[in-house]
Write a protein that holds these residues in place. Structure first.
Motif, PDB file in Angstrom:
ATOM      1  N   LEU A  92       0.827  -1.203   0.000  1.00 60.36           N
ATOM      2  CA  LEU A  92       0.000   0.000   0.000  1.00 60.36           C
ATOM      3  C   LEU A  92       0.865   1.259   0.000  1.00 60.36           C
ATOM      4  CD1 LEU A  92      -2.693  -0.875   2.712  1.00 60.36           C
ATOM      5  CD2 LEU A  92      -2.694  -1.439   0.269  1.00 60.36           C
ATOM      6  N   GLY A  93       0.354   2.297  -0.627  1.00 58.50           N
ATOM      7  CA  GLY A  93       1.039   3.583  -0.603  1.00 58.50           C
ATOM      8  C   GLY A  93       0.177   4.669  -1.195  1.00 58.50           C
ATOM      9  N   THR A  94       0.425   5.897  -0.766  1.00 57.63           N
ATOM     10  CA  THR A  94      -0.194   7.058  -1.399  1.00 57.63           C
ATOM     11  C   THR A  94       0.686   7.470  -2.572  1.00 57.63           C
ATOM     12  OG1 THR A  94      -1.008   7.750   0.769  1.00 57.63           O
ATOM     13  CG2 THR A  94      -1.118   9.363  -1.004  1.00 57.63           C
ATOM     14  N   ILE A  95       0.085   7.838  -3.660  1.00 58.72           N
ATOM     15  CA  ILE A  95       0.798   8.057  -4.912  1.00 58.72           C
ATOM     16  C   ILE A  95       1.778   9.235  -4.841  1.00 58.72           C
ATOM     17  CG2 ILE A  95      -0.906   9.624  -5.908  1.00 58.72           C
ATOM     18  CD1 ILE A  95       1.100   6.824  -7.694  1.00 58.72           C
ATOM     19  N   ARG A  96       2.738   9.197  -5.740  1.00 57.49           N
ATOM     20  CA  ARG A  96       3.757  10.248  -5.827  1.00 57.49           C
ATOM     21  C   ARG A  96       3.129  11.639  -5.862  1.00 57.49           C
ATOM     22  NH1 ARG A  96       5.833  12.995 -10.139  1.00 57.49           N
ATOM     23  NH2 ARG A  96       4.742  11.680 -11.661  1.00 57.49           N
ATOM     24  N   GLY A  97       3.650  12.534  -5.007  1.00 54.59           N
ATOM     25  CA  GLY A  97       3.172  13.911  -4.948  1.00 54.59           C
ATOM     26  C   GLY A  97       2.081  14.150  -3.930  1.00 54.59           C
ATOM     27  N   ASP A  98       1.580  13.073  -3.298  1.00 56.62           N
ATOM     28  CA  ASP A  98       0.461  13.182  -2.365  1.00 56.62           C
ATOM     29  C   ASP A  98       0.908  12.736  -0.970  1.00 56.62           C
ATOM     30  OD1 ASP A  98      -2.087  13.067  -1.089  1.00 56.62           O
ATOM     31  OD2 ASP A  98      -3.027  12.736  -3.039  1.00 56.62           O
ATOM     32  N   LEU A  99       0.633  13.544   0.030  1.00 54.82           N
ATOM     33  CA  LEU A  99       1.095  13.263   1.388  1.00 54.82           C
ATOM     34  C   LEU A  99      -0.030  12.861   2.341  1.00 54.82           C
ATOM     35  CD1 LEU A  99       3.653  16.201   1.814  1.00 54.82           C
ATOM     36  CD2 LEU A  99       4.104  13.837   1.102  1.00 54.82           C
ATOM     37  N   HIS A 100      -1.204  12.573   1.815  1.00 52.34           N
ATOM     38  CA  HIS A 100      -2.341  12.197   2.652  1.00 52.34           C
ATOM     39  C   HIS A 100      -2.348  10.689   2.896  1.00 52.34           C
ATOM     40  CE1 HIS A 100      -3.474  16.042   0.777  1.00 52.34           C
ATOM     41  NE2 HIS A 100      -4.099  16.267   1.917  1.00 52.34           N
ATOM     42  N   ASP A 101      -2.652  10.277   4.126  1.00 51.89           N
ATOM     43  CA  ASP A 101      -2.560   8.839   4.409  1.00 51.89           C
ATOM     44  C   ASP A 101      -3.653   8.275   5.310  1.00 51.89           C
ATOM     45  OD1 ASP A 101      -1.868   9.879   6.864  1.00 51.89           O
ATOM     46  OD2 ASP A 101       0.064   8.849   6.995  1.00 51.89           O
ATOM     47  N   ILE A 102      -4.624   9.070   5.731  1.00 52.97           N
ATOM     48  CA  ILE A 102      -5.639   8.546   6.649  1.00 52.97           C
ATOM     49  C   ILE A 102      -6.422   7.407   6.004  1.00 52.97           C
ATOM     50  CG2 ILE A 102      -7.786   9.063   7.869  1.00 52.97           C
ATOM     51  CD1 ILE A 102      -6.688  11.814   8.485  1.00 52.97           C
ATOM     52  N   GLY A 103      -6.885   7.618   4.772  1.00 55.72           N
ATOM     53  CA  GLY A 103      -7.645   6.583   4.094  1.00 55.72           C
ATOM     54  C   GLY A 103      -6.818   5.329   3.868  1.00 55.72           C
ATOM     55  N   LYS A 104      -5.575   5.511   3.425  1.00 56.42           N
ATOM     56  CA  LYS A 104      -4.683   4.378   3.201  1.00 56.42           C
ATOM     57  C   LYS A 104      -4.471   3.585   4.485  1.00 56.42           C
ATOM     58  CE  LYS A 104      -0.344   5.275   3.308  1.00 56.42           C
ATOM     59  NZ  LYS A 104      -0.107   4.610   4.634  1.00 56.42           N
ATOM     60  N   ASN A 105      -4.260   4.282   5.572  1.00 51.67           N
ATOM     61  CA  ASN A 105      -4.026   3.608   6.853  1.00 51.67           C
ATOM     62  C   ASN A 105      -5.248   2.802   7.293  1.00 51.67           C
ATOM     63  OD1 ASN A 105      -1.541   4.835   6.841  1.00 51.67           O
ATOM     64  ND2 ASN A 105      -2.053   6.380   8.360  1.00 51.67           N
ATOM     65  N   LEU A 106      -6.412   3.364   7.069  1.00 52.10           N
ATOM     66  CA  LEU A 106      -7.649   2.665   7.434  1.00 52.10           C
ATOM     67  C   LEU A 106      -7.824   1.405   6.586  1.00 52.10           C
ATOM     68  CD1 LEU A 106     -10.222   2.510   9.049  1.00 52.10           C
ATOM     69  CD2 LEU A 106     -11.279   4.105   7.447  1.00 52.10           C
ATOM     70  N   VAL A 107      -7.576   1.516   5.295  1.00 50.54           N
ATOM     71  CA  VAL A 107      -7.653   0.347   4.419  1.00 50.54           C
ATOM     72  C   VAL A 107      -6.659  -0.719   4.878  1.00 50.54           C
ATOM     73  CG1 VAL A 107      -7.180  -0.504   2.082  1.00 50.54           C
ATOM     74  CG2 VAL A 107      -8.530   1.576   2.405  1.00 50.54           C
ATOM     75  N   GLY A 108      -5.457  -0.300   5.236  1.00 55.35           N
ATOM     76  CA  GLY A 108      -4.446  -1.250   5.691  1.00 55.35           C
ATOM     77  C   GLY A 108      -4.877  -2.012   6.925  1.00 55.35           C
ATOM     78  N   MET A 109      -5.460  -1.306   7.884  1.00 54.44           N
ATOM     79  CA  MET A 109      -5.898  -1.964   9.109  1.00 54.44           C
ATOM     80  C   MET A 109      -7.008  -2.969   8.833  1.00 54.44           C
ATOM     81  SD  MET A 109      -5.688   0.873  12.179  1.00 54.44           S
ATOM     82  CE  MET A 109      -6.215   2.342  11.303  1.00 54.44           C
ATOM     83  N   MET A 110      -7.918  -2.595   7.931  1.00 51.03           N
ATOM     84  CA  MET A 110      -9.029  -3.491   7.633  1.00 51.03           C
ATOM     85  C   MET A 110      -8.571  -4.696   6.802  1.00 51.03           C
ATOM     86  SD  MET A 110     -12.260  -0.932   7.134  1.00 51.03           S
ATOM     87  CE  MET A 110     -13.416  -2.286   7.308  1.00 51.03           C
ATOM     88  N   LEU A 111      -7.641  -4.485   5.886  1.00 52.37           N
ATOM     89  CA  LEU A 111      -7.115  -5.606   5.109  1.00 52.37           C
ATOM     90  C   LEU A 111      -6.349  -6.575   6.007  1.00 52.37           C
ATOM     91  CD1 LEU A 111      -5.794  -3.970   1.801  1.00 52.37           C
ATOM     92  CD2 LEU A 111      -7.782  -5.453   2.078  1.00 52.37           C
ATOM     93  N   LYS A 112      -5.667  -6.027   6.990  1.00 52.43           N
ATOM     94  CA  LYS A 112      -4.938  -6.898   7.915  1.00 52.43           C
ATOM     95  C   LYS A 112      -5.904  -7.842   8.624  1.00 52.43           C
ATOM     96  CE  LYS A 112      -0.921  -6.437  10.909  1.00 52.43           C
ATOM     97  NZ  LYS A 112      -0.017  -5.483  11.599  1.00 52.43           N
ATOM     98  N   GLY A 113      -7.065  -7.322   8.974  1.00 50.33           N
ATOM     99  CA  GLY A 113      -8.073  -8.154   9.604  1.00 50.33           C
ATOM    100  C   GLY A 113      -8.650  -9.197   8.660  1.00 50.33           C
ATOM    101  N   ALA A 114      -8.477  -8.990   7.353  1.00 46.98           N
ATOM    102  CA  ALA A 114      -8.962  -9.939   6.347  1.00 46.98           C
ATOM    103  C   ALA A 114      -7.848 -10.882   5.893  1.00 46.98           C
ATOM    104  CB  ALA A 114      -9.538  -9.191   5.149  1.00 46.98           C
ATOM    105  N   ASN A 115      -6.828 -11.023   6.715  1.00 44.19           N
ATOM    106  CA  ASN A 115      -5.734 -11.986   6.493  1.00 44.19           C
ATOM    107  C   ASN A 115      -4.787 -11.574   5.375  1.00 44.19           C
ATOM    108  OD1 ASN A 115      -4.535 -14.247   7.665  1.00 44.19           O
ATOM    109  ND2 ASN A 115      -5.293 -15.596   6.062  1.00 44.19           N
ATOM    110  N   PHE A 116      -4.615 -10.272   5.174  1.00 43.00           N
ATOM    111  CA  PHE A 116      -3.588  -9.761   4.275  1.00 43.00           C
ATOM    112  C   PHE A 116      -2.345  -9.398   5.086  1.00 43.00           C
ATOM    113  CE2 PHE A 116      -7.044  -9.153   1.333  1.00 43.00           C
ATOM    114  CZ  PHE A 116      -6.478  -9.060   0.080  1.00 43.00           C
ATOM    115  N   GLN A 117      -1.181  -9.713   4.560  1.00 41.72           N
ATOM    116  CA  GLN A 117       0.052  -9.107   5.071  1.00 41.72           C
ATOM    117  C   GLN A 117       0.170  -7.741   4.423  1.00 41.72           C
ATOM    118  OE1 GLN A 117       3.694 -11.274   4.299  1.00 41.72           O
ATOM    119  NE2 GLN A 117       4.920  -9.426   4.454  1.00 41.72           N
TER     120      GLN A 117
END
Length: 230
Positions: A92-117
């Motif tokens: 996961l990552g926010t695209i080049r030139g963009d420094l926003h990460d709240i949405g990405k972080n939330l997706v990461g936490m939820m994917l982790k709960g769905a058995n994603f590394q």
């Protein structure tokens, strides 16, 4: 005896203290870590459904995800020690030139709960960095986010890099973020698109399963197509 109903309720309510307390008690009782993880995963499923129905919003989702994250931190050493490994890998990552990460972080936490590394590259991520991490970790998917209309165009570079990577024919890309639409995803050739974190879990899972031949969903995977094809 560990109270899994209370654990699920604690995660749904975003009560981190209670979630951690119940999880530690269950560990002390010798309950298998996967059994402890299950009610928390179910809780995040409930939260995702409530978000989709607009009964709750991003702050409530974040609070629940953080409660789960605190409890899961206690389980991770046990899961590793038992030989359990997630069966899917997402970079996961926010695209080049963009420094926003709240949405990405939330997706990461939820994917982790769905058995994603989860391999989190942070913000301002180049196509080269995405590809390098995907190779290193043998990723199934790249999840690319943007919050600005001025940066979402840089997602094209990620799509092009993955398409040119002949050594990773099964690598897929899903995209999302406030300005990112289904039409844009289709235009640039993304394999999946999600309008919110709750949908991202279902989309990411469907994209991976399709790439593995476990499902057959043609074109870009999105919530409407997912509902029709399930």
């Amino acid at each position: 005896m560990a109270d899994f109903e209370r654990l699920q309720a604690a995660v749904e309510a975003g009560d981190r203290v209670a979630a951690v307390e119940i999880t530690q008690a269950a560990i002390d009782e010798g309950i298998p870590p996967l059994d402890i993880l299950e009610p928390m995963t179910e809780a995040m499923g409930v939260i995702g459904d409530r978000f989709s129905r607009q009964e709750i919003f991003v702050p409530e989702m974040l609070i629940s995800a953080r409660a789960m994250k605190g409890a899961v931190a206690l389980l991770e050493p046990l899961l590793i020690g038992s030989g359990h490994k997630p069966d899917k890998v997402a970079v996961l990552g926010t695209i080049r030139g963009d420094l926003h990460d709240i949405g990405k972080n939330l997706v990461g936490m939820m994917l982790k709960g769905a058995n994603f590394q989860i391999v989190d590259l942070g913000t301002n991520t180049t196509a080269e960095a995405f590809l390098e991490a995907a190779r290193e970790h043998r990723a199934d998917i790249i999840g690319c986010s943007a919050l600005l209309t001025t940066t979402m165009g840089n997602m094209r570079e990620v799509i092009a890099a993955v398409a040119a990577a002949e050594d990773m024919p099964d690598l897929r890309v899903i995209i999302g973020g406030a300005p990112v639409t289904l039409e844009f995803a289709l235009e640039i050739g993304a394999h999946g698109w999600a309008p919110d974190a709750a949908s991202a879990v279902h989309v990411a899972t469907a994209v991976v399963e399709t790439a593995r031949g476990e499902r057959d969903i043609k074109g870009v995977v999105h919530p409407e197509a997912l509902a029709v094809s399930a």
